[in-house]
Structures are given as structure tokens and as C-alpha cells.
Design a protein around this motif. Structure first.
Motif, PDB file in Angstrom:
ATOM      1  N   MET A  84       0.839  -1.170   0.000  1.00  0.00           N
ATOM      2  CA  MET A  84       0.000   0.000   0.000  1.00  0.00           C
ATOM      3  C   MET A  84       0.884   1.233   0.000  1.00  0.00           C
ATOM      4  O   MET A  84       1.819   1.320   0.786  1.00  0.00           O
ATOM      5  N   ASP A  85       0.556   2.139  -0.880  1.00  0.00           N
ATOM      6  CA  ASP A  85       1.232   3.433  -0.911  1.00  0.00           C
ATOM      7  C   ASP A  85       0.447   4.338  -1.833  1.00  0.00           C
ATOM      8  O   ASP A  85      -0.554   3.918  -2.423  1.00  0.00           O
ATOM      9  N   LYS A  86       0.936   5.555  -1.965  1.00  0.00           N
ATOM     10  CA  LYS A  86       0.243   6.512  -2.822  1.00  0.00           C
ATOM     11  C   LYS A  86       0.299   6.043  -4.279  1.00  0.00           C
ATOM     12  O   LYS A  86       1.273   5.403  -4.698  1.00  0.00           O
ATOM     13  N   PRO A  87      -0.737   6.347  -5.043  1.00  0.00           N
ATOM     14  CA  PRO A  87      -0.727   5.980  -6.458  1.00  0.00           C
ATOM     15  C   PRO A  87       0.502   6.577  -7.153  1.00  0.00           C
ATOM     16  O   PRO A  87       0.914   7.694  -6.870  1.00  0.00           O
ATOM     17  N   GLY A  88       1.112   5.796  -8.036  1.00  0.00           N
ATOM     18  CA  GLY A  88       2.297   6.248  -8.742  1.00  0.00           C
ATOM     19  C   GLY A  88       3.601   5.911  -8.053  1.00  0.00           C
ATOM     20  O   GLY A  88       4.675   6.190  -8.575  1.00  0.00           O
ATOM     21  N   HIS A  89       3.530   5.321  -6.859  1.00  0.00           N
ATOM     22  CA  HIS A  89       4.750   4.918  -6.150  1.00  0.00           C
ATOM     23  C   HIS A  89       5.529   3.939  -7.026  1.00  0.00           C
ATOM     24  O   HIS A  89       4.953   3.162  -7.790  1.00  0.00           O
ATOM     25  N   TRP A  90       6.849   3.927  -6.896  1.00  0.00           N
ATOM     26  CA  TRP A  90       7.687   3.070  -7.745  1.00  0.00           C
ATOM     27  C   TRP A  90       7.372   1.589  -7.590  1.00  0.00           C
ATOM     28  O   TRP A  90       7.606   0.789  -8.489  1.00  0.00           O
ATOM     29  N   MET A  91       6.805   1.197  -6.457  1.00  0.00           N
ATOM     30  CA  MET A  91       6.452  -0.214  -6.261  1.00  0.00           C
ATOM     31  C   MET A  91       5.208  -0.618  -7.053  1.00  0.00           C
ATOM     32  O   MET A  91       4.921  -1.797  -7.215  1.00  0.00           O
ATOM     33  N   GLU A  92       4.469   0.355  -7.552  1.00  0.00           N
ATOM     34  CA  GLU A  92       3.232   0.054  -8.276  1.00  0.00           C
ATOM     35  C   GLU A  92       3.501  -0.566  -9.655  1.00  0.00           C
ATOM     36  O   GLU A  92       2.727  -1.403 -10.123  1.00  0.00           O
TER      37      GLU A  92
END
Length: 166
Positions: free
Chosen positions: A1-9
Motif C-alpha cells: 500500500m502506498d500513494k498511487p504512482g509509487h515506484w512499487m506500483e
């Protein structure tokens, strides 16, 4: 879970092999983070064994969410206290700090002090990374400028109050 666009996405990005899924986390406040995580986790189609973060400011919220979900964690209160510089300084036998909760209250109380402040002082947010928002001040004008700076230019995730170290 993280903000949209995070590198993990990115499913083909450098972190794709480190996760089973990426869940964008939107529209949360710092105070509402634990419940947002709980609601998100409860809606997932797979089991979650634990929660973690690499950002110190999120530790109390992540731990609180883990407590609610019944996951193993250090108590949220322990993270909250450890991350609050005012609370940790109060444990010191020579506690010499003043907590400032708002700029308006600070400015109103500054002229009403029974004893004048002795300079130099250090102004520092009670929460935050390293020395973000910290200043050494030599006089009242610098003090007012530093407290104003600390309240209005540091990340809202960290600046709950300001600590004057005397």
C-alpha cells in the motif's frame, strides 16, 4: 500500500518481485491512517501476515492498524512516545524544554513569561526526520522566525508541535 504512482506500483519495475500486489492508498489523513489500512486490508482477497513501513512518522499508525487487525506488533503507544522528542526529553532528569502547540499561542504567551528566555535556544519540531525544521536562535526575533518556519515549512505529517530546548 502506498500513494498511487509509487515506484512499487509498476508491475515491471524494480520492486515488482518484492510484492504480490500493490494497493494504491488514497484519501487518508495522518490521524485516519490506521483505520484506512484496516479497512483496506479487510477488503483484500488474500491473507496479510504483517504490516511494515520504512517511514518513522508512519510507525505509530501502522502499529495501531496491526493492533486492530490482531497482527504481531510493538505497541503503537511505544512508537508514538519514541517518536515524540518532547516526550523522550521529559524522561531526562534535567528536562529543559518547552512545548509549543500553536504559533498563535506561542506569540500570545511570549510576552507573558514570568522569566525571560535565555539564549541561545534550539527550535525543533517534536516529530520529524533528523534536523528538518530545526534552528538555533540567538534572540527573540530569530525565535519567532524559527518557530514560524518550523510550523509552516516542515511536513504536516511531522509538525504536531515545536520544542524549545533551553
Amino acid at each position: 500500500m502506498d500513494k498511487p504512482g509509487h515506484w512499487m506500483e509498476d508491475p515491471t519495475g524494480p520492486g515488482a518481485h518484492l510484492r504480490e500486489a500493490f494497493i494504491p492508498l488514497r484519501d487518508y489523513t495522518f490521524d485516519g491512517l490506521p483505520q484506512k489500512i484496516v479497512d483496506t486490508v479487510k477488503g483484500l482477497p488474500f491473507r496479510i501476515d504483517g504490516l511494515m513501513t520504512c517511514v518513522d512518522a508512519f510507525l505509530p499508525g501502522i502499529a495501531r492498524a496491526a493492533e486492530i487487525l490482531g497482527l504481531h506488533t510493538v505497541p503503537a503507544e511505544a512508537y508514538r512516545r519514541a517518536g515524540d522528542k518532547f516526550q523522550t526529553r521529559r524522561l531526562c532528569p534535567t528536562h529543559t524544554s518547552i512545548k509549543v502547540d500553536s504559533l498563535a499561542a506561542f506569540l500570545a504567551d511570549l510576552g507573558k513569561r514570568s522569566e525571560p528566555l535565555k539564549y541561545p535556544l534550539v527550535v525543533k519540531p517534536t516529530r520529524g526526520h533528523g534536523s528538518e525544521g530545526a534552528s538555533r536562535v540567538e534572540n527573540q526575533q530569530e525565535l519567532v522566525e524559527a518557530v514560524t518556519f518550523a510550523f509552516y515549512t516542515t511536513s504536516p505529517l511531522y509538525s504536531y508541535s515545536i520544542l524549545l530546548l533551553t
